[in-house]
Design an enzyme around this catalytic site. Structure first.
Site, PDB file in Angstrom:
ATOM      1  N   GLU A   1       0.867  -1.181   0.000  1.00 53.69           N
ATOM      2  CA  GLU A   1       0.000   0.000   0.000  1.00 53.69           C
ATOM      3  C   GLU A   1       0.900   1.227   0.000  1.00 53.69           C
ATOM      4  OE1 GLU A   1      -3.092  -0.077  -0.461  1.00 53.69           O
ATOM      5  OE2 GLU A   1      -3.552  -2.174  -0.082  1.00 53.69           O
TER       6      GLU A   1
ATOM      7  N   CYS B   1      -1.709   9.094   2.255  1.00 54.34           N
ATOM      8  CA  CYS B   1      -1.407   8.509   0.944  1.00 54.34           C
ATOM      9  C   CYS B   1      -2.465   8.832  -0.106  1.00 54.34           C
ATOM     10  CB  CYS B   1      -1.229   6.999   1.074  1.00 54.34           C
ATOM     11  SG  CYS B   1      -2.642   6.169   1.836  1.00 54.34           S
TER      12      CYS B   1
END
Length: 491
Positions: A222, A257
């Site tokens: 991720e 993110c």
């Protein structure tokens, strides 16, 4: 002095220590303990209890690490939702899935059985230390695995609290937390795991993947990337501006993110957009945002220096149209907007991961897609604000990203029925909801047959007639099978 040396020796976590941890967990896994529905339910309920009973400590740890506002700290409620969803649906997830069979194996039945992978490693990030540490653990528990969690050392208060709470509330024979920095992570990566889930940046992801490759260990990565926001002109500008602010500065002051990384809009609309940002940012954070209690600070001095370097580049510093205030001592940077920065500037070459937001202008909004494609990477998220149906379709069809959101930012993270993960440089694999269960499960194919219906054509001697019939059976064509049988009969 002797006691101090003993304590220091005990604190060392090296490859041998990591090996012992993995062995202990693998021994527990082999007993079948983690595979039972009862164990999984017990652990998830214990995690819910852990979160409920320690809310003040969690909020305090996030405040210590990131000066995170209490309102934003409530994001760990998403973690509770993950637990509740798994408790509600896990029995269904664990049930074998029926699969169709073919004439080739008639009579037969088939199913797909989800089985735990074994002993898994979760390496977490600092920006959302509780959510990004424990949400994957929910998936690993619900799938029936033994787990090692490595929280980020860059959020030390959160890491320490996670280690304490996991040891106090969860089954320590099957779930362990290892704290530390690079040496401890390196020791863990030397071991053989059945899966590794890493959240962080691309540089470390390559190290993780290289270590995993030595043992043929599958990975979920991720990562991040430069998540673009396309802003069309035919929109509710006030709502759009507020939603971009919420996804940018309301998400850990841009240290997320999926945070909007840059905006693309038309030259004609840019001034209106900037004015709207100025108005709403002042409304949310006041005239001096460095005094606001609703903005997180920068995580450490290294990241502060990195962001300052992006701001101070000669061809960028003159493009600031709002914000720019800094307090190095308190690691604070105000929400800062740039207009028309050069596309070859540093701020447009790397993921910003902070409170800086460049605006790039184009003649026509449709040119935004070419600009996104020319960046070379596939971001973790991409956003579009428009009322134009044709533009929405083109956005979905042409922009490749981990996830897309139309007329909002970041909120797809809260939808458990959607997979959360990247593509290309922004990562591989996904989790959340059932996708978390699947990420830590092996889908085992099972075919059941009796002793009836034994096909003679499988066995020697092989003849042209057998070959013709076999080809017809494999193709699944009823007409072909009939022709083959008739041809055999008349032969």
């Amino acid at each position: 002095m002797l006691m101090e040396n003993k304590a220091e020796n005990k604190a060392v976590f090296d490859a041998e220590s990591a090996k012992e941890v993995v062995k202990e967990l693998r021994d527990s896994f082999v007993t079948g303990k983690t595979k039972s529905h009862r164990w999984r339910v017990t652990q998830l309920k214990a995690m819910l209890k852990m979160l409920d009973e320690n809310e003040p400590q969690i909020v305090a740890a996030l405040r210590d690490d990131l000066s995170k506002p209490e309102f934003e700290s409530s994001l760990y409620e998403m973690l509770k939702n993950s637990c509740r969803l798994a408790l509600k649906e896990m029995n269904h997830w664990m049930m074998p899935e029926k699969a169709k069979t073919s004439l080739t194996t008639f009579p037969s039945s088939a199913e797909i059985v989800s089985e735990p992978l074994g002993v898994v490693l979760v390496i977490s990030a600092w920006n959302y230390p509780f959510l990004l540490s424990l949400d994957p653990v929910v998936g690993a528990i619900s799938a029936g695995n033994a787990i090692v969690l490595k929280p980020s050392e860059m959020a030390p208060a959160s890491s320490s609290l996670i280690a304490k709470l996991v040891a106090d509330y969860l089954d320590s024979s099957c779930i362990k937390v290892v704290e530390g920095a690079v040496p401890e992570t390196s020791a863990l990566l030397e071991q053989k795991w059945d899966k590794i889930l890493y959240t962080g940046n691309g540089r470390v992801a390559r190290i993780v993947m290289a270590a995993a490759a030595k043992h043929l260990t599958p990975v979920v990565l991720e990562l991040g990337g430069k998540s673009p926001v396309i802003v069309d002109s035919n929109i509710n500008l006030k709502v759009a501006t507020r939603r971009i602010i919420a996804g940018k500065w309301g998400c850990n002051n841009g240290q997320a993110c999926i945070s909007p990384d840059y905006i693309i809009t038309t030259k004609d609309y840019a001034t209106k957009l900037v004015d709207s940002f100025k108005c709403e940012l002042e409304r949310f954070y006041g005239k001096d945002p460095l005094e606001s209690k609703d903005l997180s600070r920068i995580v450490n001095s290294n990241h502060f220096d990195r962001l300052s370097k992006l701001m101070d580049e000669e061809k960028v510093s003159s493009k600031i149209v709002h914000g720019g205030q800094r307090n190095e001592k308190n690691l604070q940077i105000a929400p800062t907007i740039f207009l028309d920065v050069p596309v070859n500037s540093l701020i447009m070459k790397e993921e910003i991961f902070g409170p800086l937001l460049p605006i790039i202008t184009v003649d026509k909004v449709e040119q935004s897609f070419d600009l996104i494609h020319s960046s070379g990477g596939k971001p973790l998220a991409a956003y579009l604000f428009t009322n134009n149906k044709k533009l929405k379709r083109k956005f979905v069809e042409t922009v490749s990203a981990g996830g897309l959101v139309v007329n909002d930012t970041a909120v797809h993270l809260a939808i458990h029925s959607l997979p959360f993960g990247g593509v290309g440089e922004s990562g591989m694999g996904s989790y959340h909801g059932k996708f978390s269960f699947d990420a830590f499960s092996h889908k085992k194919a099972v075919l059941y047959r009796g002793f009836a219906g034994d096909a003679f054509l499988r066995y020697p001697p092989y003849t042209p007639g057998k070959l013709t019939l076999l080809q017809a059976l494999l193709s699944g064509s009823i007409v072909g099978i009939i022709r083959a049988l008739l041809g055999w009969f008349w032969a």
